[in-house]
Scaffold this motif. Structure first.
Motif, mmCIF file in Angstrom:
data_model
loop_
_atom_site.group_PDB
_atom_site.id
_atom_site.type_symbol
_atom_site.label_atom_id
_atom_site.label_comp_id
_atom_site.label_asym_id
_atom_site.label_seq_id
_atom_site.Cartn_x
_atom_site.Cartn_y
_atom_site.Cartn_z
ATOM 1 N N UNK A 392 0.830 -1.209 0.000
ATOM 2 C CA UNK A 392 0.000 0.000 0.000
ATOM 3 C C UNK A 392 0.862 1.256 0.000
ATOM 4 N N UNK A 393 1.914 1.254 0.807
ATOM 5 C CA UNK A 393 2.808 2.420 0.864
ATOM 6 C C UNK A 393 3.438 2.668 -0.492
ATOM 7 N N UNK A 394 3.894 1.597 -1.152
ATOM 8 C CA UNK A 394 4.542 1.748 -2.462
ATOM 9 C C UNK A 394 3.585 2.275 -3.513
ATOM 10 N N UNK A 395 2.294 1.906 -3.389
ATOM 11 C CA UNK A 395 1.309 2.332 -4.384
ATOM 12 C C UNK A 395 0.594 3.634 -3.994
ATOM 13 N N UNK A 396 1.045 4.248 -2.921
ATOM 14 C CA UNK A 396 0.458 5.506 -2.502
ATOM 15 C C UNK A 396 -0.921 5.355 -1.882
ATOM 16 N N UNK A 397 -1.175 4.201 -1.252
ATOM 17 C CA UNK A 397 -2.473 3.922 -0.651
ATOM 18 C C UNK A 397 -2.433 3.887 0.861
ATOM 19 N N UNK A 398 -1.323 4.349 1.453
ATOM 20 C CA UNK A 398 -1.218 4.344 2.909
ATOM 21 C C UNK A 398 -2.128 5.392 3.498
ATOM 22 N N UNK A 399 -2.734 5.109 4.655
ATOM 23 C CA UNK A 399 -3.585 6.112 5.301
ATOM 24 C C UNK A 399 -2.758 7.330 5.714
ATOM 25 N N UNK A 400 -3.306 8.488 5.540
ATOM 26 C CA UNK A 400 -2.575 9.714 5.875
ATOM 27 C C UNK A 400 -2.775 10.058 7.344
#
Length: 400
Positions: A392-400
Motif C-alpha cells: 500500500x505504501x509503495x502504491x500511494x495507498x497508505x492512510x494519511x
C-alpha cells in the motif's frame, strides 16, 4: 533479504486420495522439516470451477485439513490455514490485477487445458481467467522463496516471478533512494561499509557472483541494521530499487507418480481412486478387482508387467525382492494375479494405518482441528498484513 519460506495450497474440490499423498503431500512432509512452510486450503480457488455448487467446499475444506494431519503435516512445524480467512490475499490480487497484462493470463497453459477438459462447465468467467493471478498473490503475499510444484505448474511460478518483477519496477521507486542507501552503508560501520562498497563494485562492474554472495551474507549478519536499511542495501547492491515483492523459485517435487486403479491418472471423477483414509475392506476389494494384463485370460497364461496397472503399484509400494518375484512370476505364469496383488494390498494398508490413527483424534474432538486452523489463520494473516503495509505504501495507498 527475507527469510526462506515455502508456500503451497490445494483446492478442496473432492476427497483426498493416495495420488495426492504420493504426488504432493510426501514432499510437504520433507519440506516442513527443512524450513518454514505455509500450507493453505485454497477455497477461493475452488470457486473458480465450482462457483455454482459452493456447498461442497466447506465440507471438503475440513476433510482436507484432517487428511493433511493424518498424512503427517505437523502444525508445530508448518502453518496450516484457510485462504479465505486471510482477506489480504484478495486485496493483493486486486492490486496486482491493475498492472498485470491480460495476455499474461491468457497464455498460461493450464488455462486452455482447463477450458478443454472441463467443457461441461461454464468457465467463461474472470475468476477462471484470473486464477493464475490469485495464485501469484497467494505466494507473493508471504514473500515466499520457493514453491513446490510439478513440471506442469512451472509456468505459473514463472508468471509469478514476472508479476513480482513488474511490481517492483513500477512501484519500488522510493524517493531519495540513492541517498538513503548511502546513509545505510555508513551505518554498517567503517570496516563493513568499505567491504560492502568493494563487493558492490566487483559485482556491478565485473559481474563477480562470489562478491554478490559475500555481500548478501554480510548483510544477513548485520543484525543491528534496521530491516528497511537492509532492504535498501540489498537493492543498492544489485543495482535495483527497493525490493517489495520477492521472486519465488519453483521447487520441482521428486515424487512417485501413482496411477489410478485402471492405469489412468488417479481421480475421484474417474472412479479409480483410493481415498487417503479408506477402510481396509474397501481397499482390499478395490485392489483385488483391478484389471491386469489383458493377455492373462487364464491362470496359466504368461503376462507382461509393463501392460498391467498393478505393476505400477508395485513400483511405488514394494521392495526390490518383491518386484523381482512379481515380475518373474507374471512372465512365467508362476503366480496368479490375486497372488501378485496381495503385497500391494498389504503395503497400502500398512501405509494407511498410522493415517487412520492420527486422524481419529481430530474426528473425536473437532475443536482440536479448529484451534490449529485458528492459530494458522492468525499467523498467516500477520505475515500477509506486513506485506500489504509495504504494498500500500509503495502504491500511494497508505492512510494519511
Amino acid at each position: 533479504m527475507y527469510p526462506d519460506r515455502v508456500v503451497s495450497g490445494m483446492r478442496p474440490t473432492g476427497s483426498m486420495h493416495l495420488g495426492h499423498y504420493h504426488g504432493a503431500l510426501k514432499s510437504w512432509l520433507a519440506l516442513q522439516a527443512e524450513r518454514p512452510c505455509l500450507f493453505f486450503v485454497a477455497d477461493w480457488h475452488a470457486l473458480t470451477t465450482h462457483y455454482d455448487d459452493p456447498a461442497i467446499i466447506e465440507k471438503f475444506t475440513w476433510d482436507m485439513l484432517v487428511d493433511w494431519l493424518a498424512a503427517g503435516v505437523d502444525p508445530t512445524q508448518a502453518t496450516m490455514f484457510i485462504q479465505s480467512r486471510v482477506p489480504e490475499h484478495a486485496e493483493l490480487h486486486l492490486l496486482l490485477s491493475m498492472a498485470t497484462p491480460l495476455g499474461w493470463l491468457e497464455r498460461v497453459p493450464t488455462y486452455r487445458d482447463g477450458i478443454d477438459n472441463l467443457a461441461n462447465r461454464d468457465l467463461a468467467t474472470y475468476g477462471f481467467l484470473g486464477y493464475p493471478l490469485l495464485q501469484a498473490a497467494d505466494v507473493l503475499i508471504y514473500r515466499a522463496s520457493e514453491v513446490p510444484v510439478g513440471e506442469d505448474q512451472v509456468p505459473h511460478v514463472e508468471m509469478t516471478r514476472e508479476i513480482a518483477r513488474r511490481f517492483n519496477h513500477l512501484y519500488g521507486k522510493e524517493a531519495g533512494f540513492e541517498q538513503k542507501a548511502q546513509d545505510a552503508v555508513k551505518r554498517l560501520g567503517s570496516k563493513r561499509a568499505r567491504l560492502y562498497n568493494e563487493l558492490r563494485t566487483a559485482y556491478q562492474q565485473e559481474g563477480d557472483g562470489d562478491a554478490l554472495q559475500q555481500a548478501r551474507a554480510m548483510l544477513e549478519d548485520a543484525a543491528s541494521l534496521p530491516m528497511i536499511d537492509r532492504e535498501r542495501l540489498f537493492g543498492y547492491l544489485e543495482g535495483s530499487r527497493k525490493l517489495i515483492l520477492v521472486e519465488p523459485q519453483a521447487r520441482l517435487t521428486a515424487t512417485a507418480r501413482l496411477p489410478g486403479l485402471d492405469g489412468r491418472k488417479m481421480s475421484k471423477s474417474y472412479g479409480n481412486a483410493i481415498a487417503l483414509r479408506e477402510d481396509k475392506a474397501s481397499v482390499t476389494a478395490k485392489i483385488r478387482r483391478m484389471p491386469t494384463d489383458p493377455a492373462r485370460v487364464r491362470r496359466t497364461d504368461p503376462g507382461e508387467p509393463a501392460r498391467c496397472p498393478v505393476w505400477q503399484f508395485h513400483v511405488v509400494y514394494t521392495d526390490t525382492a518383491t518386484r523381482e518375484w512379481a515380475e518373474k512370476g507374471c512372465r512365467s505364469a508362476g503366480i496368479g494375479c490375486i497372488e501378485c496383488k496381495q503385497p500391494v494390498i498389504d503395503a497400502i494398508l500398512a501405509e494407511q494405518e498410522p493415517m487412520h490413527e492420527r486422524a481419529q483424534a481430530y474426528l473425536d474432538d473437532p475443536s482440536l482441528l479448529r484451534a490449529i486452523v485458528a492459530d494458522g489463520n492468525e499467523a498467516a494473516r500477520k505475515l500477509a498484513q506486513e506485506t500489504m503495509r509495504d504494498v500500500r505504501e509503495a502504491m500511494g495507498l497508505s492512510p494519511t
